[in-house]
Enzyme design. Structure first.
Site, mmCIF file in Angstrom:
data_model
loop_
_atom_site.group_PDB
_atom_site.id
_atom_site.type_symbol
_atom_site.label_atom_id
_atom_site.label_comp_id
_atom_site.label_asym_id
_atom_site.label_seq_id
_atom_site.Cartn_x
_atom_site.Cartn_y
_atom_site.Cartn_z
ATOM 1 N N GLU A 111 0.843 -1.212 0.000
ATOM 2 C CA GLU A 111 0.000 0.000 0.000
ATOM 3 C C GLU A 111 0.875 1.258 0.000
ATOM 4 O OE1 GLU A 111 -3.318 -0.049 2.742
ATOM 5 O OE2 GLU A 111 -3.288 2.126 2.884
ATOM 6 N N LYS B 199 -7.217 -0.531 11.558
ATOM 7 C CA LYS B 199 -6.666 -1.026 10.284
ATOM 8 C C LYS B 199 -5.403 -0.241 9.942
ATOM 9 C CE LYS B 199 -6.263 -1.443 5.630
ATOM 10 N NZ LYS B 199 -5.421 -0.653 4.721
ATOM 11 N N ASP C 285 3.996 -14.120 12.079
ATOM 12 C CA ASP C 285 2.632 -14.462 11.697
ATOM 13 C C ASP C 285 1.747 -13.225 11.887
ATOM 14 O OD1 ASP C 285 0.019 -15.334 11.612
ATOM 15 O OD2 ASP C 285 0.353 -17.118 12.841
ATOM 16 N N HIS D 67 -1.190 9.603 -1.505
ATOM 17 C CA HIS D 67 -1.425 8.417 -2.343
ATOM 18 C C HIS D 67 -1.194 8.763 -3.815
ATOM 19 C CE1 HIS D 67 -3.198 5.076 -0.024
ATOM 20 N NE2 HIS D 67 -3.413 6.008 0.873
#
Ligand code: MEV
Length: 443
Positions: free
Chosen positions: A104, A282, A298, A394
């Protein structure tokens, strides 16, 4: 089905693959028993892959195909992601360059920026509780759970000694079984007994260590309780493995008093509203997962622990407050099971390299850096969201990608992006025309 050929890895092998619907009428059956080249063949046949697709799958990267084939099942190749670094982190007075693996845009830049802005106040201060994981053995059909629990509590020393005798694999690292408790849980299937072991897994992530001990202990506990053991598995809500990190950002770095207030407003919403909190978390996990992947850990376990903790507390895992001088103090707290030793780290050379770049000597040190990354990420996201928004950053990365696609060299990219932004057109055509102009000017 028949496969004949040399299994070459650079092109589709010259094989005679007869996609007869196999014995079971399923071409995929027994896939795990086939060689990597055979799997590719089947895939090519079924999904119309061509030689260039197979060549891509066979491109040897830092994780050799042969090693990949021993890590998971039904392997057909390896899958690359950008491997980045975020400098600027000071945690407990030590400088770190943090490895991050993520696709991302803006995540690495945001983490690094959040860390840089914290440097003026000395960076991050972090703490770690120790590496105690808890494993659960579910016992059903236990009669008189209350009496049985009392008996288990009375025999605790012997049960613990037996559990610890099964911890040979973690003893060399200083691990061992450190506690036990019983709980009863009413479920839709009736009352169940849980026998839980607390296990110090030292510098390992610990899942294998814990689950091995649980499976060994289950038969004896069936005898002691008269019940039937079912699940024997760790919990990712590992409250014996809590990490916290805090930092202070000067108000000048955050757009002054108004900037600090805007961040507090953004955080307050995450505390109050579960829908906002999901996205708030998130963003935190964007950074923490990236470090987990880069260090061979993990990340699903990391995610599970973080989100379960937020749900358990019904709150954000980060908190913010204004200091008396008007700066912003932030803190993150969460359960975090990550390791610096263990099989999966050895299997993937990239993970070993990630560990080397970070240089954390213990799982606690790794956890403290990861928590700092999570906090830096969150601060940077809240700052961007509560001011200019996140799309500008972005779009800048997207523009770089478009410029490169149009053929800009590393040295030309910045200028092409500048021109595309000035023209308000981030397209391949605009990149191509900017490139033509730049090159024309040079000639
Ligand atoms: C995007 O991947 C992450 C953010 O949505 C996090 C947040 O909203 O706090 C920007």
């Amino acid at each position: 089905m028949a496969i004949v050929g040399n299994g070459s890895r650079t092109s589709i092998p010259e094989v005679l693959y007869v996609a007869s619907n196999t014995e079971e009428g399923n071409v995929w059956s027994g896939l795990y028993k086939k060689t990597l080249a055979e799997r590719q063949q089947i895939l090519a046949q079924e999904k119309g892959l061509d030689a260039s697709d197979i060549a891509l799958l066979n491109k040897d990267g830092p994780l050799p195909l042969a090693a990949a084939d021993t890590i998971s099942e039904n392997v057909i190749g390896t899958f690359a992601l950008p491997f980045s670094i975020a400098p600027n982190f000071i945690v407990n007075g030590k400088e770190y360059v943090v490895p991050m693996v993520i696709e991302e845009p803006s995540v690495v830049a945001a983490a690094s920026h959040g860390a840089k802005m914290a440097r003026a106040s000395g960076g991050f201060k972090a703490q770690y509780s120790g590496s105690v994981m808890t494993g659960q053995i579910q016992l059903v059909k236990v009669k008189n759970i209350s009496d049985v629990s009392k008996k288990l509590e009375a025999d605790k020393a012997a049960i613990l000694a037996e559990a610890d005798s099964n911890a040979g694999h973690i003893k060399p690292y200083g691990g061992g079984v450190v506690g036990m408790q019983t709980r009863s849980v009413m479920t839709s299937q009736g009352l169940m007994l849980l026998v839980e072991f607390n296990i110090n897994v030292a510098d390992a992530m610990g899942a294998n260590a814990v689950n091995t001990i649980l499976e060994k202990m289950a038969p004896g506990l069936e005898q002691r309780t008269g019940g039937e053991a079912r699940l024997r598995i760790l919990t990712n809500l590992c409250l014996g493995r809590i990490v916290s990190a805090s930092a202070t950002w000067k108000k000048e770095e955050l757009g002054g008093e108004a900037g600090v207030e805007a961040i507090l407003d953004a955080w307050a919403l995450a505390m109050a509203d579960p829908f906002r909190r999901a996205t708030h978390h998130k963003g935190i996990m964007n950074g923490m997962d990236a470090v987990a992947i880069a260090t061979g850990n993990d990340w699903r376990a990391v995610e599970a622990g973080a989100h379960a903790y937020g749900a358990f507390k019904n709150a954000s895992i980060t908190t913010y407050k204004k200091t008396p001088s008007g700066d912003l103090e932030g803190k993150i707290i969460l359960p975090l099971a990550v390791g610096t030793v263990g099989g999966s780290l050895k299997a993937n050379p990239c993970a070993a390299l990630g560990q080397k770049i970070l240089g954390a000597k213990t799982s606690g040190e790794l956890a403290m850096v990861m928590a700092s990354v999570g906090l830096a990420q969150n601060l940077a996201a809240l700052r961007a969201l509560s001011s200019e928004g996140i799309q500008k950053g972005h779009m800048r990365l997207h523009a770089r990608h478009i410029a490169a696609k149009a053929g800009a060299s590393e040295k030309e990219i910045d200028e092409v992006v500048k021109r595309m932004e000035a023209a308000n057109a981030v397209t391949e055509a605009s990149a191509a025309s900017a490139l033509k102009e730049i090159r024309g000017r040079k000639e």
